[in-house]
Design a protein around this motif. Structure first.
Motif, PDB file in Angstrom:
ATOM      1  N   UNK A 112       0.837  -1.260   0.113  1.00 37.73           N
ATOM      2  CA  UNK A 112      -0.056   0.063  -0.016  1.00 37.73           C
ATOM      3  C   UNK A 112       0.819   1.180   0.066  1.00 37.73           C
ATOM      4  N   UNK A 113       0.261   2.234  -0.183  1.00 39.53           N
ATOM      5  CA  UNK A 113       0.881   3.590  -0.234  1.00 39.53           C
ATOM      6  C   UNK A 113       2.357   3.747  -1.201  1.00 39.53           C
ATOM      7  N   UNK A 114       2.070   3.299  -2.347  1.00 37.85           N
ATOM      8  CA  UNK A 114       3.348   3.222  -3.450  1.00 37.85           C
ATOM      9  C   UNK A 114       2.635   3.132  -4.740  1.00 37.85           C
ATOM     10  N   UNK A 115       3.240   3.472  -5.652  1.00 37.44           N
ATOM     11  CA  UNK A 115       2.550   3.170  -7.067  1.00 37.44           C
ATOM     12  C   UNK A 115       2.328   1.822  -7.277  1.00 37.44           C
ATOM     13  N   UNK A 116       1.219   1.559  -8.237  1.00 37.38           N
ATOM     14  CA  UNK A 116       0.888   0.155  -8.561  1.00 37.38           C
ATOM     15  C   UNK A 116       2.074  -0.879  -8.900  1.00 37.38           C
ATOM     16  N   UNK A 117       3.060   0.009  -9.483  1.00 39.02           N
ATOM     17  CA  UNK A 117       4.336  -0.875  -9.956  1.00 39.02           C
ATOM     18  C   UNK A 117       4.910  -1.311  -8.739  1.00 39.02           C
ATOM     19  N   UNK A 118       4.919  -0.773  -7.807  1.00 35.09           N
ATOM     20  CA  UNK A 118       5.746  -1.126  -6.657  1.00 35.09           C
ATOM     21  C   UNK A 118       5.034  -2.078  -5.543  1.00 35.09           C
ATOM     22  N   UNK A 119       3.790  -2.384  -5.834  1.00 40.02           N
ATOM     23  CA  UNK A 119       2.874  -3.220  -4.639  1.00 40.02           C
ATOM     24  C   UNK A 119       2.876  -4.835  -5.148  1.00 40.02           C
ATOM     25  N   UNK A 120       2.966  -5.496  -4.017  1.00 41.58           N
ATOM     26  CA  UNK A 120       2.507  -6.759  -4.248  1.00 41.58           C
ATOM     27  C   UNK A 120       1.497  -7.300  -3.431  1.00 41.58           C
ATOM     28  N   UNK A 121       1.175  -8.242  -3.179  1.00 47.33           N
ATOM     29  CA  UNK A 121      -0.005  -8.360  -2.025  1.00 47.33           C
ATOM     30  C   UNK A 121       0.696  -9.576  -0.841  1.00 47.33           C
ATOM     31  N   UNK A 122      -0.238  -9.464   0.094  1.00 48.16           N
ATOM     32  CA  UNK A 122       0.585 -10.563   1.501  1.00 48.16           C
ATOM     33  C   UNK A 122       0.866 -11.725   0.876  1.00 48.16           C
TER      34      UNK A 122
END
Length: 438
Positions: A166-176
């Protein structure tokens, strides 16, 4: 197996110096030598005593009059941030959102990650850093590139795939789920291969949901021997935002405590604004507060209270780091030069023996790796560097009137940089000269 006899002045520490004249804290040989074989120091001491142990066919390398010390150790930096160094911003959160997060998105590309990993290790070798605790990006490709390069160069490194959802660009997000699966894959593929150590790496509480922090807790439980690294109390706006995101927590440190992330192999970058309660918890769990001088100054984050943390009734373990790319130099010499100034502003002192202890054995102790690195003791990894206090014309002029070891160390710390590193030995092999020859 061919052995190598390396001659020069030797300096290595037994413990933290209590004062500038605490000669019992270190071993110094005016004419010393190291016997190296199979990437390990086989003997260390006076030249005559070590030479008597060397085989007749040993190769001898003479580095006199230069000083040989253990390789520098950097306990907190970001390898994907090489190209955001020297980026103009007002504070931490602006800097992250404007420069750092967009740059780290590029590390989804394997070719880019491999190129920057190669350049990263070049700079480590050039500046005399033989071990570092590094953050990769959120992409597994970045961790693969980092560890592959570390393995190729046979360097002892700690690193982890960053976890952030969360709280970052989509390209830097993973999931739990993805962060759990990919971290386990990195552990499977790289931990213990060569001299690689994998760290469990939630970036910081702002970029991880409670669900992802639960995943980090599970990983720590499953792999209790691994390092943990994250950020804590760097900037007051960061602290306030974290407490909004985790209202049930007593304070920022309590967020990590609730997920079982504190402990003797946990490295917390910055820790500038800890409360007394938080410092108590850090002390009780053996967690490490990492001092990042050039970054703290560059981003205006604050002055790390090194002496206050060390001399508490419940002292906090500390280490020192460059924090590239918020930090402004790869050089641990420059890092400790800025640390000295930060302590001066607090009415405190940092003598040069303190500084060299921190860069070597002190940081090795903080990483729980002093049995392998940070000293020149027989049986440890042959990671050491050769330093020249007269490496530049200005340094040479000052060196003309240096008449003590403490003066030499302070000159190196204050005016030195990569040019002061004559050679960097990694697992007993000269790595810096190999770079120049490539």
């Amino acid at each position: 197996m061919t052995s190598t006899l390396i001659r020069g002045r030797l300096l290595s520490f037994h413990r933290a110096p209590l004062a500038i004249d605490d000669s019992a804290a270190y071993a110094y040989e005016a004419d010393g030598a190291l016997l190296v074989e199979g990437g390990v120091i086989k003997a260390s001491g006076t030249y005559e005593s070590v030479k008597s142990e060397a085989a007749d066919d040993s190769v001898e390398i003479d580095h006199r009059p230069h000083l040989i010390v253990p390789g520098f150790i950097d306990t907190h930096l970001h390898f994907p941030q090489m190209q955001v160094m020297a980026s103009y911003a007002a504070n931490l959160l602006e800097w992250l959102n404007t420069y750092t997060f967009p740059e780290e998105c590029r590390f989804v590309e394997t070719a880019h990650a491999e190129r920057i990993a190669s350049r990263f290790f070049d700079e480590m070798v050039r500046h005399g850093t033989t071990t570092a605790a590094a953050y990769c990006s959120v992409h597994k490709a970045s961790a693969d590139a980092f560890f592959s390069e570390a393995l190729r160069r046979d360097m002892r490194m700690i690193a982890g795939k960053v976890m952030m959802d969360r709280n970052a660009p989509q390209g830097l997000l993973d999931t739990p789920e993805m962060s759990y699966d990919e971290t386990r894959a990195v552990i499977r593929d790289w931990h213990g291969k060569g001299r690689n150590h994998v760290a469990i790496t939630p970036r910081f509480a702002i970029t991880s949901t409670p669900e992802q922090m639960d995943v980090a807790k599970s990983l720590v439980h499953e792999f209790s021997d691994l390092h943990v690294q994250t950020h804590l109390s760097e900037n007051r706006d960061e602290i306030a935002f974290t407490c909004e995101l985790y209202p049930q927590a007593v304070d920022y440190t309590d967020v990590y405590a609730r997920y079982g992330l504190l402990g003797p192999k946990s490295l917390f970058g910055h820790c500038i604004h800890l409360s007394e309660r938080e410092a108590d918890v850090m002390s009780e769990t053996g967690s490490v507060a990492v001092f990042c001088p050039t970054s703290n100054l560059f981003l205006g984050s604050g002055l790390f209270p090194l002496r206050a943390l060390n001399r508490r009734d419940k002292p906090v373990r500390t280490s020192v780091a460059s924090d590239i790319g918020g930090g402004t130099s790869y050089s641990m010499l420059k890092t400790l030069d800025e640390a000295y100034k930060i302590l001066q502003l607090q009415g405190e002192r940092l003598n040069p023996f303190d500084s060299f202890f921190m860069m070597t054995r002190g940081n090795a102790e903080a990483l729980s790796l002093v049995d392998r690195i940070g000293t020149l003791e027989a049986g440890t990894d042959a990671d050491f560097i050769v330093l020249d206090m007269a490496a530049t014309p200005a340094m040479a002029l000052r060196a003309e009137v240096v008449n003590s070891l403490s003066d030499e160390l302070f000159l190196l710390q204050t005016m030195g940089d990569d040019r002061s590193v004559v050679e960097t030995y990694v697992a007993g092999r000269p790595a810096k000269s190999a770079l120049a020859a490539a």
